[in-house]
Design a protein around this motif. Structure first.
Motif, PDB file in Angstrom:
ATOM      1  N   GLN A  30       0.829  -1.198   0.000  1.00  0.00           N
ATOM      2  CA  GLN A  30       0.000   0.000   0.000  1.00  0.00           C
ATOM      3  C   GLN A  30       0.866   1.252   0.000  1.00  0.00           C
ATOM      4  O   GLN A  30       2.043   1.212   0.326  1.00  0.00           O
ATOM      5  N   ARG A  31       0.264   2.359  -0.397  1.00  0.00           N
ATOM      6  CA  ARG A  31       0.910   3.676  -0.483  1.00  0.00           C
ATOM      7  C   ARG A  31       1.982   3.740  -1.578  1.00  0.00           C
ATOM      8  O   ARG A  31       2.942   4.486  -1.480  1.00  0.00           O
ATOM      9  N   ARG A  32       1.794   2.931  -2.611  1.00  0.00           N
ATOM     10  CA  ARG A  32       2.702   2.952  -3.760  1.00  0.00           C
ATOM     11  C   ARG A  32       1.964   3.313  -5.051  1.00  0.00           C
ATOM     12  O   ARG A  32       2.540   3.215  -6.125  1.00  0.00           O
ATOM     13  N   GLY A  33       0.686   3.644  -4.936  1.00  0.00           N
ATOM     14  CA  GLY A  33      -0.097   4.019  -6.102  1.00  0.00           C
ATOM     15  C   GLY A  33      -0.725   2.854  -6.844  1.00  0.00           C
ATOM     16  O   GLY A  33      -1.326   3.044  -7.910  1.00  0.00           O
ATOM     17  N   ILE A  34      -0.618   1.645  -6.309  1.00  0.00           N
ATOM     18  CA  ILE A  34      -1.148   0.461  -6.990  1.00  0.00           C
ATOM     19  C   ILE A  34      -2.673   0.518  -7.072  1.00  0.00           C
ATOM     20  O   ILE A  34      -3.256   0.291  -8.131  1.00  0.00           O
ATOM     21  N   GLY A  35      -3.333   0.834  -5.965  1.00  0.00           N
ATOM     22  CA  GLY A  35      -4.790   0.922  -5.957  1.00  0.00           C
ATOM     23  C   GLY A  35      -5.295   1.998  -6.896  1.00  0.00           C
ATOM     24  O   GLY A  35      -6.267   1.799  -7.638  1.00  0.00           O
ATOM     25  N   THR A  36      -4.629   3.138  -6.889  1.00  0.00           N
ATOM     26  CA  THR A  36      -5.000   4.229  -7.797  1.00  0.00           C
ATOM     27  C   THR A  36      -4.843   3.786  -9.240  1.00  0.00           C
ATOM     28  O   THR A  36      -5.723   4.014 -10.079  1.00  0.00           O
ATOM     29  N   GLN A  37      -3.749   3.123  -9.558  1.00  0.00           N
ATOM     30  CA  GLN A  37      -3.514   2.675 -10.931  1.00  0.00           C
ATOM     31  C   GLN A  37      -4.543   1.632 -11.360  1.00  0.00           C
ATOM     32  O   GLN A  37      -5.003   1.647 -12.499  1.00  0.00           O
ATOM     33  N   LEU A  38      -4.929   0.745 -10.455  1.00  0.00           N
ATOM     34  CA  LEU A  38      -5.968  -0.237 -10.778  1.00  0.00           C
ATOM     35  C   LEU A  38      -7.287   0.457 -11.134  1.00  0.00           C
ATOM     36  O   LEU A  38      -7.992   0.043 -12.054  1.00  0.00           O
ATOM     37  N   GLN A  39      -7.603   1.528 -10.424  1.00  0.00           N
ATOM     38  CA  GLN A  39      -8.827   2.277 -10.709  1.00  0.00           C
ATOM     39  C   GLN A  39      -8.717   3.048 -12.022  1.00  0.00           C
ATOM     40  O   GLN A  39      -9.685   3.159 -12.778  1.00  0.00           O
ATOM     41  N   ILE A  40      -7.542   3.576 -12.311  1.00  0.00           N
ATOM     42  CA  ILE A  40      -7.313   4.277 -13.583  1.00  0.00           C
ATOM     43  C   ILE A  40      -7.484   3.303 -14.753  1.00  0.00           C
ATOM     44  O   ILE A  40      -8.128   3.629 -15.758  1.00  0.00           O
ATOM     45  N   VAL A  41      -6.935   2.114 -14.626  1.00  0.00           N
ATOM     46  CA  VAL A  41      -7.060   1.102 -15.685  1.00  0.00           C
ATOM     47  C   VAL A  41      -8.522   0.689 -15.842  1.00  0.00           C
ATOM     48  O   VAL A  41      -9.014   0.537 -16.972  1.00  0.00           O
ATOM     49  N   THR A  42      -9.235   0.536 -14.737  1.00  0.00           N
ATOM     50  CA  THR A  42     -10.666   0.200 -14.803  1.00  0.00           C
ATOM     51  C   THR A  42     -11.426   1.281 -15.551  1.00  0.00           C
ATOM     52  O   THR A  42     -12.207   1.000 -16.465  1.00  0.00           O
ATOM     53  N   GLN A  43     -11.182   2.544 -15.185  1.00  0.00           N
ATOM     54  CA  GLN A  43     -11.887   3.652 -15.825  1.00  0.00           C
ATOM     55  C   GLN A  43     -11.565   3.731 -17.320  1.00  0.00           C
ATOM     56  O   GLN A  43     -12.424   4.032 -18.134  1.00  0.00           O
ATOM     57  N   ALA A  44     -10.337   3.421 -17.683  1.00  0.00           N
ATOM     58  CA  ALA A  44      -9.932   3.485 -19.098  1.00  0.00           C
ATOM     59  C   ALA A  44     -10.667   2.457 -19.958  1.00  0.00           C
ATOM     60  O   ALA A  44     -10.788   2.637 -21.168  1.00  0.00           O
ATOM     61  N   GLN A  45     -11.171   1.390 -19.354  1.00  0.00           N
ATOM     62  CA  GLN A  45     -11.875   0.350 -20.097  1.00  0.00           C
ATOM     63  C   GLN A  45     -13.342   0.679 -20.340  1.00  0.00           C
ATOM     64  O   GLN A  45     -14.008   0.029 -21.132  1.00  0.00           O
ATOM     65  N   MET A  46     -13.860   1.698 -19.645  1.00  0.00           N
ATOM     66  CA  MET A  46     -15.272   2.061 -19.728  1.00  0.00           C
ATOM     67  C   MET A  46     -15.524   2.967 -20.923  1.00  0.00           C
ATOM     68  O   MET A  46     -14.625   3.588 -21.438  1.00  0.00           O
ATOM     69  N   GLY A  47     -16.790   3.033 -21.340  1.00  0.00           N
ATOM     70  CA  GLY A  47     -17.174   3.952 -22.396  1.00  0.00           C
ATOM     71  C   GLY A  47     -17.176   5.380 -21.882  1.00  0.00           C
ATOM     72  O   GLY A  47     -17.161   5.628 -20.674  1.00  0.00           O
ATOM     73  N   PRO A  48     -17.226   6.373 -22.778  1.00  0.00           N
ATOM     74  CA  PRO A  48     -17.127   7.779 -22.381  1.00  0.00           C
ATOM     75  C   PRO A  48     -18.313   8.279 -21.558  1.00  0.00           C
ATOM     76  O   PRO A  48     -18.193   9.278 -20.853  1.00  0.00           O
TER      77      PRO A  48
END
Length: 87
Positions: A30-48
């Motif tokens: 934790q506190r390495r940005g892994i959770g944030t990056q997982l959420q960014i990748v999730t959001q990138a897969q969604m439609g606009p």
């Protein structure tokens, strides 16, 4: 050996909503940005037009505001020990 350090689970129609359920990162990572990056990748897969709706563990509830999430009062919970009432 490969070690799983973070996970997200989502359900989406890729248009209206993506339900992200309780992202988790191993305490040692934790506190390495892994959770944030997982959420960014999730959001990138969604439609606009797709909205990201996150269900957080109570202990992590305060964490999401700094990422830009807004708390929402329209959530209903049926505890595991309860049954749905018949109309």
């Amino acid at each position: 050996m490969i070690r799983l350090v973070g996970i997200t689970r989502s359900l989406t129609d890729f248009h209206y909503a993506c339900y992200l359920s309780d992202p988790a990162v191993d305490a040692d990572y934790q506190r390495r940005g892994i959770g944030t990056q997982l959420q960014i990748v999730t959001q990138a897969q969604m439609g606009p037009c797709c909205e990201l709706i996150l269900v957080a563990a109570p202990a992590a509830n305060a964490y999401y505001a700094h990422l830009g999430f807004t708390a929402h009062p329209r959530c209903w919970v049926l505890e595991r020990s309860q049954q749905i009432n018949h109309a």
